[in-house]
Enzyme design. Structure first.
Site, mmCIF file in Angstrom:
data_model
loop_
_atom_site.group_PDB
_atom_site.id
_atom_site.type_symbol
_atom_site.label_atom_id
_atom_site.label_comp_id
_atom_site.label_asym_id
_atom_site.label_seq_id
_atom_site.Cartn_x
_atom_site.Cartn_y
_atom_site.Cartn_z
ATOM 1 N NE ARG A 241 -4.025 -1.857 2.317
ATOM 2 C CZ ARG A 241 -4.711 -2.327 3.356
ATOM 3 N NH1 ARG A 241 -4.305 -2.063 4.585
ATOM 4 N NH2 ARG A 241 -5.800 -3.047 3.169
ATOM 5 C CE LYS B 97 -4.515 -18.424 7.036
ATOM 6 N NZ LYS B 97 -3.315 -18.909 7.752
#
Length: 320
Positions: free
Chosen positions: A39, A137
């Protein structure tokens, strides 16, 4: 010996996070051209994030700033690399589906390792808060398989330094330690540097393609009570053991607000119930220390010596 120019180029998502930093450094140390997708740094970014960006640039890492929803940018970067490793934190687990889609479009990635590195989620069924985490997951796993992307799923069990800090609190002054459950269940504590170094070995190994690799070296297996006793021997200190029963942990998992209910559910599974060791490894399983017999995993004894000399700082896992 493999030449530097033939080593796969590695792109790491989540490379500025807790485990990601180890992964980036292991990649660079092994001679791989390393890219980190992170980011953007802004005026509101933590000082630590700015510092890790500078550190990475200083060791030759190429940092690409962006968000996970910038599909075209990610596809263009993927076309420049060979291997993708994700170490994104819990809040971004399902965002990895965006990475899966981009990899499918790019069409050139030789191996993808999603953000796993914990328990073998297809073999455990923990308390609901942790189960919901693992289900995210599993969704990513199934999406990778359905997209027919070459993968390796890594079950690295517990991050050793992280959990030594949680259990022994070596940076604090105290005379007691909390023991979860009976304290007799075995768990697997792997030093983060070893997890990263071994993962970099896995990425280019044809034996690990489309397989699950479990990091369960014998010298990393220990119970809470054994860990406490070993720490007492090394420090000369004596600690009062304060037990928190399995029933109390279950109650906490039901009453704590999200996301605080997740860590306590992980502790119940890994430390009180011993889920990491509650299944046998069969002939078809790949265990890292057997796969790489020359790779020396840090023993529990050596890990505690690290805490005596240069203790790793306590860390927090991001669940929100």
């Amino acid at each position: 010996m493999e030449g530097e120019n033939t080593k796969p180029k590695i792109l790491i998502f989540g490379g500025t996070g807790y485990l990601g930093k180890y992964m980036v450094k292991a990649s660079v140390a092994s001679g791989h051209k390393t890219f980190v997708y992170a980011r953007p740094v802004t005026q509101n970014s933590r000082t630590s994030k700015v510092e890790i960006h500078k550190e990475f640039q200083g060791i030759g890492v190429t940092i690409i700033e962006g968000e996970l929803d910038e599909h075209e940018k990610i596809v263009s970067i993927l076309k420049e690399v060979d291997v993708v490793i994700s170490t994104v934190a819990y809040p971004q687990f399902l965002d990895q589906l965006k990475i899966v889609r981009a990899i499918k479009v790019a069409g050139n990635i030789k191996r993808f390792l999603p953000s796993e590195f914990g328990c073998e989620e297809d073999r455990v069924r923990p308390l609901p808060p942790f189960e919901a985490c693992l289900e995210k997951k599993r969704i990513v796993r199934r999406a990778i398989e359905a997209a027919q992307i070459p993968y390796t799923f890594v079950s690295a069990n517990l991050c050793g330094a992280y959990f030594v800090n949680v259990l022994l609190r070596p940076s604090e002054s105290h005379d007691d330690v909390v023991v979860y459950g009976s304290g007799e269940a075995k768990a697997v504590f792997n030093y983060e540097e070893d997890i990263a170094k071994c993962t970099i070995k896995v990425i280019n190994d044809p034996r690990t393609c489309n397989r699950i690799v479990i990091y369960r070296p014998q010298a990393s297996i220990i119970s809470q009570l054994e860990l406490i006793s070993l720490w007492e021997q090394k420090t000369g200190w004596s600690f009062k053991r304060v037990h928190v029963s399995e029933e109390e942990l279950v109650k906490l998992s039901e009453t704590l607000p999200p996301p605080e209910d997740i860590p306590i559910s992980i502790i119940h599974s890994a430390l009180a119930k011993g889920d990491l060791m509650n299944f046998e490894l069969g002939e078809d399983d790949i265990e890292a220390s057997m796969l790489y017999p020359d790779f020396k995993f840090t023993t529990i004894d050596q890990l505690l010596d690290i805490f005596l000399i240069d203790p790793p700082k306590p860390a927090r896992t991001a669940f929100e």
